[in-house]
Design a protein around this motif. Structure first.
Motif, short mmCIF file in Angstrom:
data_model
loop_
_atom_site.label_atom_id
_atom_site.label_comp_id
_atom_site.label_asym_id
_atom_site.label_seq_id
_atom_site.Cartn_x
_atom_site.Cartn_y
_atom_site.Cartn_z
N TYR A 38 0.83 -1.21 0.00
CA TYR A 38 0.00 0.00 0.00
C TYR A 38 0.87 1.26 0.00
CZ TYR A 38 -3.82 -3.19 0.90
OH TYR A 38 -4.73 -4.24 0.80
N SER A 58 -3.61 3.70 -0.76
CA SER A 58 -4.12 2.97 -1.92
C SER A 58 -3.21 1.79 -2.26
CB SER A 58 -4.22 3.89 -3.13
OG SER A 58 -2.94 4.36 -3.52
N ARG A 62 -8.47 0.37 3.91
CA ARG A 62 -9.03 0.10 2.59
C ARG A 62 -8.23 -1.01 1.93
NH1 ARG A 62 -8.23 5.52 -0.33
NH2 ARG A 62 -6.43 5.62 1.09
N ASP A 86 -8.98 -3.05 -0.73
CA ASP A 86 -9.05 -3.20 -2.19
C ASP A 86 -8.82 -4.66 -2.57
OD1 ASP A 86 -9.24 -2.83 -4.89
OD2 ASP A 86 -7.51 -1.50 -5.08
N ALA A 146 -10.70 -6.72 6.90
CA ALA A 146 -11.22 -6.01 5.74
C ALA A 146 -11.35 -6.94 4.54
CB ALA A 146 -10.32 -4.82 5.40
N GLU A 169 -14.76 -8.10 2.41
CA GLU A 169 -14.86 -7.96 0.96
C GLU A 169 -14.93 -9.30 0.25
OE1 GLU A 169 -11.74 -5.41 -0.45
OE2 GLU A 169 -12.07 -3.91 1.11
#
Length: 271
Positions: free
Chosen positions: A94, A99, A130, A132, A169, A173
């Motif tokens: 990250y 991101s 986050r 992703d 997380a 997801e």
């Protein structure tokens, strides 16, 4: 070289009392690897009884050594010595803004694929909640190596809470199996985390272990071989999965590298 799937490796290793042991290239000395190259030390690793050899990208002498052709040649050399490769990169998963660094991840996956690595290891970086997971899944979908993320020596990417949040997380997801944990026993001490507490929290996600003790204080901490009377490794190993490969990341005795490497491999396999 066709890597052994993690699930198959776990099943195979679960039938035995000993674990596969990987020698991390830096155990022979970072300066030595930069001077001689990784290939020069493959015979020593194989003779010590290592099942795997961890290639460190930061120890290559030039960018030419990271070309896909050069990595393929190195991978074939590792295979000829009867070992399988791990590919370690200092890049982070990250970015500073939280991101996913898809460029770094894609490059690492491609390089690890050329090497024929079983695992490709990155640092966590500035994970901020986050995950992703879809991006991760897309990036590793065509790769051959299993992606593992390692706890580092800095607070950013080295705190237990970040790894707990990462795997939570990913589960939210529905991408929980997209990567595993490379658990570095010694690294937890740099940011002030308790390795045993971390082991208990992260054991279900651990697929590769780096073993080392730490000496010194504050910023002047150094990797060292565990002392003969150090029971902390045994306690941690009793919590972590038995079947996962264990890497030697502490330095061998430079006055007797061959005998020390053989002794340490035998110890870690049975620990």
């Amino acid at each position: 070289m066709e890597p052994v799937p993690v699930s198959d490796s776990a099943q195979i290793q679960g039938q035995f009392d000993t674990a596969e042991v990987v020698i991390v290239a830096s155990a022979f000395g970072a300066d030595v690897i930069r001077r001689d190259g990784h290939v020069a030390w493959l015979a020593a690793a194989a003779e010590a009884g290592a099942a795997g050899f961890e290639v460190r990208r930061e120890l290559f002498r030039s960018d030419a050594d990271t070309s896909l052709d050069a990595l393929a040649l190195l991978g074939h050399a590792i295979e000829r010595f009867g070992m399988w490769p791990v590919y370690s990169t200092p890049d982070s998963l990250y970015r500073d803004d939280g991101s996913l660094d898809r460029v770094a991840l894609s490059a690492a996956m491609a390089e690890a694929g050329a090497l024929g690595a079983r695992f490709v290891k990155l640092q966590l970086g500035a994970f901020d909640g986050r995950a992703d997971g879809d991006g991760l899944r897309d990036a590793v979908a065509e790769g051959r190596a299993r992606l593992v993320v390692e706890n580092g020596q800095l607070r950013e990417g080295g705190l237990l809470s970040q790894f707990v949040e990462l795997f939570a997380a990913l589960e939210r997801e529905s991408t929980g199996g997209v990567l595993g944990m490379a658990f570095d026993i010694g690294n937890w001490q740099w940011p002030g985390e308790d390795p045993l507490h971390a082991a208990k929290a992260l054991a279900p996600h651990v697929e590769y272990i780096h073993c080392k003790a730490v000496v010194g204080e504050g910023a002047r901490r150094f990797a060292a071989a565990p002392a003969a009377d150090d029971a902390s490794c045994a306690r941690i190993f009793s919590v972590l999965p038995r079947h996962v490969p264990r890497g030697i990341e502490f330095p061998f005795d430079r006055d007797r590298v061959a005998s020390d490497a053989k002794r340490r491999v035998a110890w870690l396999a049975a620990a």
